[in-house]
Design a protein around this motif. Structure first.
Motif, PDB file in Angstrom:
ATOM      1  N   GLU A  85       0.837  -1.190   0.000  1.00  0.00           N
ATOM      2  CA  GLU A  85       0.000   0.000   0.000  1.00  0.00           C
ATOM      3  C   GLU A  85       0.876   1.246   0.000  1.00  0.00           C
ATOM      4  O   GLU A  85       1.873   1.309   0.722  1.00  0.00           O
ATOM      5  N   LYS A  86       0.503   2.245  -0.790  1.00  0.00           N
ATOM      6  CA  LYS A  86       1.191   3.523  -0.748  1.00  0.00           C
ATOM      7  C   LYS A  86       0.872   4.176   0.592  1.00  0.00           C
ATOM      8  O   LYS A  86      -0.287   4.389   0.921  1.00  0.00           O
ATOM      9  N   THR A  87       1.915   4.498   1.356  1.00  0.00           N
ATOM     10  CA  THR A  87       1.719   4.931   2.733  1.00  0.00           C
ATOM     11  C   THR A  87       2.373   6.283   2.986  1.00  0.00           C
ATOM     12  O   THR A  87       3.495   6.536   2.560  1.00  0.00           O
ATOM     13  N   HIS A  88       1.639   7.135   3.684  1.00  0.00           N
ATOM     14  CA  HIS A  88       2.145   8.428   4.147  1.00  0.00           C
ATOM     15  C   HIS A  88       2.124   8.368   5.663  1.00  0.00           C
ATOM     16  O   HIS A  88       1.059   8.341   6.288  1.00  0.00           O
ATOM     17  N   GLY A  89       3.295   8.313   6.271  1.00  0.00           N
ATOM     18  CA  GLY A  89       3.383   8.168   7.709  1.00  0.00           C
ATOM     19  C   GLY A  89       4.043   9.363   8.378  1.00  0.00           C
ATOM     20  O   GLY A  89       4.975   9.961   7.826  1.00  0.00           O
ATOM     21  N   ILE A  90       3.546   9.720   9.543  1.00  0.00           N
ATOM     22  CA  ILE A  90       4.178  10.711  10.407  1.00  0.00           C
ATOM     23  C   ILE A  90       4.654   9.968  11.639  1.00  0.00           C
ATOM     24  O   ILE A  90       3.871   9.314  12.326  1.00  0.00           O
TER      25      ILE A  90
END
Length: 202
Positions: A85-90
């Motif tokens: 999955e394309k993931t944007h994490g902070i």
């Protein structure tokens, strides 16, 4: 409830990670059944601050009380996760110590996370050997080794991308996994024999 949102083909999440050191070694965890390692930690819950979250996560995963010494920094992480999955994490990072005894050898623990059984595989790695292992995200390694004696705010992009090699006779597509700490962009021209091939990075 964890701060985790899925929209279309992208996943957004907020995490927190703890840095535990003993005898010039750092504690990492082998992520699931993969070959790479991460720092102990987990999701921040809605209504929870990141410092409270790391204290809770270390207790749940490692089974010890975690005392925060100082805030280290934050990473905005763009990557493809283990589920593709394309993931944007902070991710927030905290340096701390444990108030309880912790094994000084590699060890395994089992966590019951709301009915989901998770097997944790922990490993101690010497600070000078961190680059010998696939630790993610890689851009934090200099800060773990205290090469940068300051707080950090990093943006990392680990992206799957395609390179199209185009000649006058055919079109060949190659799939490559890139692990970088910068943006992908640009066009590369490759000469193969007498043919001129164009590589387009997207």
């Amino acid at each position: 409830m964890d701060i985790k949102i899925k929209k279309n083909s992208h996943l957004f999440k907020v995490r927190t990670s703890g840095i535990i050191m003993k005898d010039n070694k750092i504690l990492v965890e082998q992520y699931r059944d993969t070959s790479y390692f991460t720092l102990p930690g987990g999701y921040v819950e809605i209504g929870e601050d990141s410092s409270s979250a790391i204290i809770r996560e270390i207790k749940e995963e490692v089974g010890v009380n975690f005392k925060i010494d100082r805030y280290l920094g934050i990473v905005e992480n763009f990557f493809i996760n283990a589920n593709q999955e394309k993931t944007h994490g902070i991710d927030f990072y905290y340096l701390g110590t444990t108030e309880d005894e912790i094994p000084l050898e590699n060890f395994d623990l089992i966590e019951n996370d709301n009915g989901i059984i998770i097997n944790h595989h922990f490993k101690w790695i010497e600070l000078q050997k961190l680059t010998d292992y696939d630790i993610r995200p890689k851009c934090i390694i200099p800060y773990l080794r205290n090469e940068q004696n300051t707080s950090f705010h990093l943006v990392q992009r680990e992206t799957n991308f395609y390179i199209f090699l185009k000649s006058t006779k055919n079109l060949t597509k190659y799939y490559i996994y890139a692990k970088i700490c910068s943006n992908l962009h640009g066009v590369v021209v490759v000469k193969r024999g007498k043919q001129l091939w164009e590589s387009v990075w997207i």
